[in-house]
Design an enzyme around this catalytic site. Structure first.
Site, PDB file in Angstrom:
ATOM      1  N   HIS B 204       0.880  -1.178   0.000  1.00  6.61           N
ATOM      2  CA  HIS B 204       0.000   0.000   0.000  1.00  6.61           C
ATOM      3  C   HIS B 204       0.917   1.228   0.000  1.00  6.61           C
ATOM      4  O   HIS B 204       1.613   1.469   0.991  1.00  6.61           O
ATOM      5  CB  HIS B 204      -0.879  -0.044   1.256  1.00  6.61           C
ATOM      6  CG  HIS B 204      -1.754   1.147   1.459  1.00  6.61           C
ATOM      7  ND1 HIS B 204      -3.108   1.121   1.168  1.00  6.61           N
ATOM      8  CD2 HIS B 204      -1.502   2.395   1.921  1.00  6.61           C
ATOM      9  CE1 HIS B 204      -3.642   2.304   1.459  1.00  6.61           C
ATOM     10  NE2 HIS B 204      -2.691   3.095   1.918  1.00  6.61           N
ATOM     11  N   CYS B 237      -3.172  11.564   4.292  1.00  8.88           N
ATOM     12  CA  CYS B 237      -2.966  11.102   5.651  1.00  8.88           C
ATOM     13  C   CYS B 237      -3.232  12.271   6.570  1.00  8.88           C
ATOM     14  O   CYS B 237      -2.675  13.348   6.379  1.00  8.88           O
ATOM     15  CB  CYS B 237      -1.535  10.599   5.813  1.00  8.88           C
ATOM     16  SG  CYS B 237      -1.112  10.235   7.530  1.00  8.88           S
TER      17      CYS B 237
END
Lengths: 295, 295
Positions: B204, B237
């Protein structure tokens, strides 16, 4: 640790494809900042027809003002004898000749076929040798062409053979429109090394389709340790208008340094220059390091 | 030709980190479009505290409306038994449990230390096995942590050992903040394979520092043929606010297809979905393929 040489091409390939034309003083400032950051080879200007490329019309003025030290080598791009004469008069340290690997693109880019560009190269290489100035060849569209599709590697190898035959100091393989992937990097490296034995190689990548940094690391893995990059990632290609530009020097430095390679160039200083250049050009730098920061 | 499985994580990791909260109908449309493009594994939702992650509050509503066919597997992210119960009630095909490799990040992300997250994993894995649903673990911040720096690979390997011991169906190594480079991909692959022999791996990547696609190709070269990606490259994020998001599905497809790998997914369809999603989110997709086009 292995050393990789990053050739800063922002002053030429970066700025040449931007719509904003910077004054000579800004170009010199960009070059001065690059030198201060640790860059030792800089494609500073091109000596081409100022009517076709107004961004480079002040090449002589820029070259007269750049900081000269024995460690720094300035490259001038030329396409013909007239350009070479200007480059020699401006006291460049190296000349770089562009030969586009596909005819359609070559004609649109510089008004001649690949064969005609190779004839010009032979002529320039001879004259540069006489003048004691190293001449390199950049094979443009070495991966793919916007008009002709994927470039046959055998065609690139044949052009490299001609570069070698005329004593090229270096051969650069350019993914001008940013279509390449690492497996092409590896294949071209092998083929060109065979066609031009002993001639140092350099790669020039654009990140148009997000493969530029993978290609750069693949080149290094193949043992090619000279890579072009442009501060801030500015640039692009006039025949691929939506394209992002060259791989960004600061982002390339991140990938190289974290892979255990040295470059002698300060990532922090280059990232700051990328932000400064974005202000001068009135748009944010495509580079990601300026936003995300080093780690 | 080798086949690579692209796991679409846009509906979960992509949308979870966007400030605009899409209605369930748009999420279902994104999933429907992904299935139609050829995607066969989709991280569709997370079953977490809706107060902490309001973007995923409608997980049940989304799962009730997605197109169900035997070939498509829907993954629900869970962090505890309550989440697992919700996921099972919503009839997900797989559950994925996140364990952050560093304590500081784990506490900030999910309110517990890595050890506590591993205890929750053991519990979830057991219950999922009883329910006959495969449970995978994603080791987040496996490359680096915004608070603790580079993550020791030995720590990642130890977490992988715990995943393996509890019968993980798959272990995903996540570069959550986008700091990794290919040599780390190779090192982690080797270490985790030794720590969790026989357990399939998945990677990922985020493209925060322009290394995400190089990492993806390095993973494939190491024989890891399951990769997460997010249509349009949305996401990011919360602890790296300036960061760009996940690697974009369309850009990953470009790199894979041009490297001679098959995915069964239509690049053109995904790029169109990325543009559509950009309109829904009110900002252009970070993906480059939507702009540059396939070649």
């Amino acid at each position: 640790m292995l050393h990789t040489t990053v050739v800063e091409v922002g002053p030429r390939d970066g700025l040449q494809n931007e719509s904003v034309i910077l004054p000579a003083a800004d170009k010199v400032e960009l070059i001065r900042r690059s030198v201060e950051a640790g860059v030792r080879r800089i494609e500073a200007v091109s000596f081409v027809n100022p009517k076709r490329v107004p961004q480079m019309a002040d090449a002589e003025e820029v070259m007269a003002a750049v900081p000269r030290t024995p460690e720094v080598s300035y490259i001038g791009l030329v396409l013909n004898r007239r350009g070479l004469d200007r480059a020699l008069a401006a006291a460049v340290d190296e000349v770089n000749v562009v030969v586009v690997a596909t005819d359609t693109f070559c004609v649109r880019n510089q008004g001649c076929t690949t064969d005609e560009a190779l004839a010009a190269w032979d002529d320039i290489a001879r004259a540069a040798a006489d003048a004691g100035v190293p001449a390199s060849m950049t094979i443009a569209a070495a991966f793919g062409c916007p008009f002709e599709g994927t470039t046959p590697p055998s065609r690139v190898a044949e052009i490299a053979r001609r570069a070698h035959a005329a004593g090229a100091a270096e051969i650069a393989l350019a993914d001008t429109i940013g279509v390449g992937v690492p497996r092409q990097v590896r294949e071209l490296t092998r083929l060109v090394r065979r066609a031009a034995p002993g001639t140092p190689l350099r790669f020039h990548f654009h990140n148009t389709r997000n493969t530029g940094y993978a290609n750069a690391l693949a080149a290094v893995e193949e043992g090619v340790h000279v890579l072009d990059a442009s501060t801030g990632g500015f640039g692009g290609c006039p025949f691929a208008p939506a394209a992002t530009g060259n791989i960004a020097t600061e982002d390339l430095l991140y990938a190289l340094h974290h892979s255990g390679l040295t470059t002698g160039v300060s990532l922090e200083a280059v990232a700051a220059t990328g932000a400064w250049l974005g202000e001068r050009l009135g748009k944010p730098a495509p580079a990601l390091l300026g936003r995300a920061g080093d780690f």
